[in-house]
Design an enzyme around this catalytic site. Structure first.
Site, PDB file in Angstrom:
ATOM      1  N   CYS A  96      51.099  63.502  70.136  1.00  0.00           N
ATOM      2  CA  CYS A  96      50.049  64.482  70.367  1.00  0.00           C
ATOM      3  C   CYS A  96      50.295  65.707  69.482  1.00  0.00           C
ATOM      4  CB  CYS A  96      49.932  64.940  71.812  1.00  0.00           C
ATOM      5  SG  CYS A  96      49.419  63.628  72.917  1.00  0.00           S
ATOM      6  N   ARG A 151      51.148  62.505  64.523  1.00  0.00           N
ATOM      7  CA  ARG A 151      51.706  62.634  65.871  1.00  0.00           C
ATOM      8  C   ARG A 151      50.960  61.783  66.894  1.00  0.00           C
ATOM      9  NH1 ARG A 151      55.090  67.014  66.173  1.00  0.00           N
ATOM     10  NH2 ARG A 151      54.888  67.058  68.426  1.00  0.00           N
ATOM     11  N   TRP A 205      48.169  60.894  71.366  1.00  0.00           N
ATOM     12  CA  TRP A 205      48.848  59.606  71.523  1.00  0.00           C
ATOM     13  C   TRP A 205      48.870  59.370  73.029  1.00  0.00           C
ATOM     14  CZ3 TRP A 205      53.300  57.493  73.772  1.00  0.00           C
ATOM     15  CH2 TRP A 205      53.679  56.228  73.288  1.00  0.00           C
ATOM     16  N   ASN A 240      50.495  68.739  74.930  1.00  0.00           N
ATOM     17  CA  ASN A 240      51.402  67.721  74.398  1.00  0.00           C
ATOM     18  C   ASN A 240      52.568  67.633  75.361  1.00  0.00           C
ATOM     19  OD1 ASN A 240      53.148  66.112  72.887  1.00  0.00           O
ATOM     20  ND2 ASN A 240      53.843  67.806  71.623  1.00  0.00           N
ATOM     21  N   GLY A 241      52.825  66.435  75.907  1.00  0.00           N
ATOM     22  CA  GLY A 241      53.924  66.264  76.857  1.00  0.00           C
ATOM     23  C   GLY A 241      53.496  65.344  77.983  1.00  0.00           C
ATOM     24  N   GLU A 258      66.718  48.196  59.800  1.00  0.00           N
ATOM     25  CA  GLU A 258      65.788  49.143  59.190  1.00  0.00           C
ATOM     26  C   GLU A 258      64.720  48.399  58.387  1.00  0.00           C
ATOM     27  OE1 GLU A 258      64.939  51.947  59.714  1.00  0.00           O
ATOM     28  OE2 GLU A 258      63.799  52.533  57.952  1.00  0.00           O
ATOM     29  N   LYS A 263      60.694  48.407  59.300  1.00  0.00           N
ATOM     30  CA  LYS A 263      59.762  48.904  58.275  1.00  0.00           C
ATOM     31  C   LYS A 263      58.628  47.911  58.091  1.00  0.00           C
ATOM     32  CE  LYS A 263      60.601  51.873  57.987  1.00  0.00           C
ATOM     33  NZ  LYS A 263      60.909  53.069  58.539  1.00  0.00           N
ATOM     34  N   GLU A 291      56.445  47.378  61.590  1.00  0.00           N
ATOM     35  CA  GLU A 291      55.643  48.483  62.121  1.00  0.00           C
ATOM     36  C   GLU A 291      54.379  48.735  61.302  1.00  0.00           C
ATOM     37  OE1 GLU A 291      57.574  52.362  62.280  1.00  0.00           O
ATOM     38  OE2 GLU A 291      58.632  51.977  60.416  1.00  0.00           O
ATOM     39  N   HIS A 307      73.609  30.917  67.092  1.00  0.00           N
ATOM     40  CA  HIS A 307      73.784  30.894  68.543  1.00  0.00           C
ATOM     41  C   HIS A 307      72.434  30.982  69.249  1.00  0.00           C
ATOM     42  CE1 HIS A 307      78.084  30.947  68.109  1.00  0.00           C
ATOM     43  NE2 HIS A 307      77.943  31.921  67.210  1.00  0.00           N
ATOM     44  N   LYS A 329      54.580  59.407  65.100  1.00  0.00           N
ATOM     45  CA  LYS A 329      55.808  59.703  64.368  1.00  0.00           C
ATOM     46  C   LYS A 329      56.806  60.491  65.200  1.00  0.00           C
ATOM     47  CE  LYS A 329      57.488  61.124  59.929  1.00  0.00           C
ATOM     48  NZ  LYS A 329      58.052  59.804  59.666  1.00  0.00           N
TER      49      LYS A 329
HETATM   50  C1  G6P Z   1      59.390  57.241  65.941  1.00  0.00           C
HETATM   51  C2  G6P Z   1      59.110  57.051  64.466  1.00  0.00           C
HETATM   52  C3  G6P Z   1      60.346  56.476  63.757  1.00  0.00           C
HETATM   53  C4  G6P Z   1      61.547  57.377  64.007  1.00  0.00           C
HETATM   54  C5  G6P Z   1      61.784  57.576  65.500  1.00  0.00           C
HETATM   55  C6  G6P Z   1      62.802  58.665  65.741  1.00  0.00           C
HETATM   56  O1  G6P Z   1      59.476  56.019  66.584  1.00  0.00           O
HETATM   57  O2  G6P Z   1      58.010  56.197  64.280  1.00  0.00           O
HETATM   58  O3  G6P Z   1      60.103  56.405  62.361  1.00  0.00           O
HETATM   59  O4  G6P Z   1      62.667  56.801  63.410  1.00  0.00           O
HETATM   60  O5  G6P Z   1      60.582  57.997  66.153  1.00  0.00           O
HETATM   61  O6  G6P Z   1      62.257  59.884  65.307  1.00  0.00           O
HETATM   62  P1  G6P Z   1      63.109  61.110  64.874  1.00  0.00           P
HETATM   63  O7  G6P Z   1      62.119  62.186  64.572  1.00  0.00           O
HETATM   64  O8  G6P Z   1      63.989  61.466  66.044  1.00  0.00           O
HETATM   65  O9  G6P Z   1      63.913  60.714  63.688  1.00  0.00           O
END
Ligand code: G6P
Length: 603
Positions: A2, A27, A74, A98-99, A476, A480, A483, A499, A598
């Protein structure tokens, strides 16, 4: 998670709010809305979906007025819909939030019993109703009265019907800044929203309340005492938050990596001096064990760092997902320190982990990108990544900068603990200096990975396998790809595949084998042969010149033959580019993948 923006000044606010919301869309993008004070009171327009839907809905009927608030959502409580979109208006109060209001159902029930009628399914409307209920002509009293009844997190931008010249704001556990202009002022969840208008701002601390007019900003504490606040100046320039000719922010941010890695690394290196790394860490000699706690990609950076710290500095490292760590048994020992990693510096679980560690008296170190964010302000020691604003939801440049800091932390610990000689240290410093050029060289091969992406764009499942830090890289690389492209992918320790999971390997199923390390290279190649024998289509990532038989792979990604110490950064870059072009080839909305946000400021 948000985004909030607010404006009061002498210009029409709608355009300013919409522009700010676009900068905050990372956001959350389930819905968007604005509320503007016009001649006949507050005019609200809101719409499910992206900001462009809101713009379509506004059309030529742009709400006119010099004071307003906006929101990009969001969804947490209540599905994405026009009704559940913010701003919410109840009685004389209009607000954006937001929250999460954790006790919203009790509050709602109580107010329903009193005859109040709710129209949305959100927790936010409860806050609007509550402030309205508490309002007897004194906005400050009403806001403080209401938040004293709220359990949860909030950043609110609030308008009162009978105060058309004032914008109110308060926060707890969700970010909010107050931007300082000339004859105009702002509120925003994050700096990029207001950067084109001002780079001067106040940070609101927990439950500080801002009373904002076009020519004044007053910030009060709970006792209504006016506070003298420091003015912060953002050093990010406006173009950093623009696409700058690239199709997507993600591609721009991938290409910014050489520069931001240099910004992160070089100022921390000094030739020929011992204890050179990371002056922000004054004394690390007492550290016996590290807990690295983070979410998402930030955790993956910690996982790579773990291997480096254990190998070079011989300090044991435990990596843990912040949402699990915070509710775990928390068995700390003397000599423990907690490292939290966060691009935004606002992730709710990571922040909670930091606070728990502090409460237990454990030293805390934060690796953060956003200057002045809550985690940066609360940690004992802050190591800033200098990645600049990262707008694409899928992180790239912030991640590689986090890994770079972890590598430097490994050296700083190693130097203090004398686990490496001075000569070795000098050698490592030289390697760190090479990182930006190595990455720049890799970016020149982007077309190769673009073509590769074309030939894998139709797959629906994919595995990433690797050992040691390559296994951390798999996590990672996998996140990537999945997502942004919606291809199901899994990261697996190469030796663990047999396994159970190997039963999923069938002819044609793509497996990306990351074998960038030297020590376990042959072991990984054995695992590659196992999947190849079962018909997998293998993409092998290894260093240039690696001794590998070309029958074990279908496609090859070669990274430069650089020292193993800096290879984790070299290895992720082609996989970022591969993920990007795969998502593009599938027609996905790369910068704003579905359901994601994000900055995750709720649990
Ligand atoms: C979200 C984002 C990720 C990020 C994670 C942690 O899920 O989509 O890309 O790695 O949050 O965010 P931060 O701001 O704590 O690195």
């Amino acid at each position: 998670m948000c985004g909030i923006v607010g404006y009061i000044g002498n210009k029409n606010s709608t355009e300013i709010l919409i522009d700010g919301l676009k900068k905050l869309e990372y956001r959350g993008y389930d819905s968007a809305g604005v509320a503007v004070f016009g001649q006949n009171g507050v005019n609200i327009v809101k719409s499910k979906g992206r900001i462009r839907n809101l713009e379509d809905k506004i059309g030529v009927n742009v709400p006119q007025g010099v004071c307003g608030i906006g929101h990009t959502r969001w969804a947490t409580h209540g599905e994405p819909s026009d009704t559940n979109s913010h701003p919410h208006k109840s009685g004389r109060v209009t607000l954006v939030h937001n929250g999460i209001i954790e006790n919203y159902s009790e509050l709602r029930e109580e107010m329903c019993d009193e005859g109040r009628v709710f129209i949305s399914g959100t927790d936010t409307e409860v806050a609007a109703q509550l402030i309205d209920k508490c309002y007897n002509g004194d906005p400050v009293a009403a806001i403080y009265d209401a938040v004293s009844k709220i359990i949860g997190s909030y950043a609110f931008g609030i308008l009162f019907d009978d105060r058309p010249d004032t914008l109110y704001a308060i926060r707890k556990d969700s970010p909010l800044i107050v931007g300082i202009g000339e004859g105009e002022n702002f509120i925003a969840s994050d700096i990029p929203a207001i950067l084109s208008m001002t780079n001067h701002y106040y940070l609101l601390e927990e439950n500080e309340l801002a009373i904002i007019k076009s020519d004044s900003i007053e910030i009060l504490d709970r006792n209504r005492t006016p506070l003298k606040k420091d003015v912060f100046v953002a050093t990010w320039d406006v173009s950093a938050a623009e696409k700058g000719g690239y199709d997507h922010f993600m591609l721009k941010e991938i290409n910014e990596q050489p520069r931001v890695l240099a910004d992160t690394i070089v100022p921390r290196l000094k030739n020929g001096v011992k204890n050179i790394f990371i002056e922000e860490m004054p004394d690390v000699s007492k550290i016996k064990r590290l807990h690295v706690v983070a979410c998402g990609s930030a955790l993956h950076a910690g996982m790579v760092g773990r291997h480096m710290i254990e190998r070079i500095a011989r300090v044991p490292v435990i990596t843990e997902v912040a949402s699990e760590f915070r509710y775990s048994s928390l068995l700390f020992e003397e000599g423990d320190a907690v490292v939290v990693i966060s691009q935004s510096g606002e992730t709710a679980d990571t922040l909670a982990a930091l606070r728990i560690a502090k409460k237990k008296g454990i030293p805390t170190i934060a690796i953060v990108n956003v200057v002045g964010s809550t985690i940066a302000r609360e940690a004992d020691i802050v190591l800033y990544t200098c990645a600049g604003p990262e707008i694409a939801v899928a992180t790239t440049k912030a991640y590689t900068c986090q890994v770079a800091i972890m590598l430097m932390m490994a050296l700083r610990l190693a130097s203090d603990r004398h686990t490496v000689s001075d000569e070795e240290l000098e050698h490592y410093v030289e390697l760190l200096r090479q990182i930006p050029d190595v990455v720049a060289g890799e970016l020149e091969n982007a077309d190769v990975y673009k073509q590769m992406a074309e030939s894998y764009k139709n797959c629906e499942d994919l595995f990433f396998i690797g050992r040691g830090y390559d296994s951390a890289l798999c996590w990672e690389a996998s996140i990537k790809l999945k997502e942004i492209s919606y291809i199901h992918s899994e990261a697996y320790a190469a030796g663990e595949l047999k396994h159970g999971t190997i039963s999923l390997i069938e002819p044609g199923l793509p497996v990306v084998a990351i074998a960038s390390g030297d020590q376990l290279f042959e072991k990984t190649i054995s695992n590659v042969k196992e999947v190849k024998a079962r018909g997998a289509r293998v993409i092998l990532l290894c260093k240039k010149g690696a001794n590998v038989d070309d029958t074990v792979y279908d496609d090859l990604i070669e990274i430069p033959d650089v020292d193993e110490f800096i290879r984790p950064i070299a290895a992720i870059v082609p996989l970022q580019i591969f993920a990007y072009y795969t998502a593009c080839a599938r027609g996905c909305d790369v910068d704003k993948p579905r359901n994601l946000a994000k900055s995750v400021t709720v649990e």
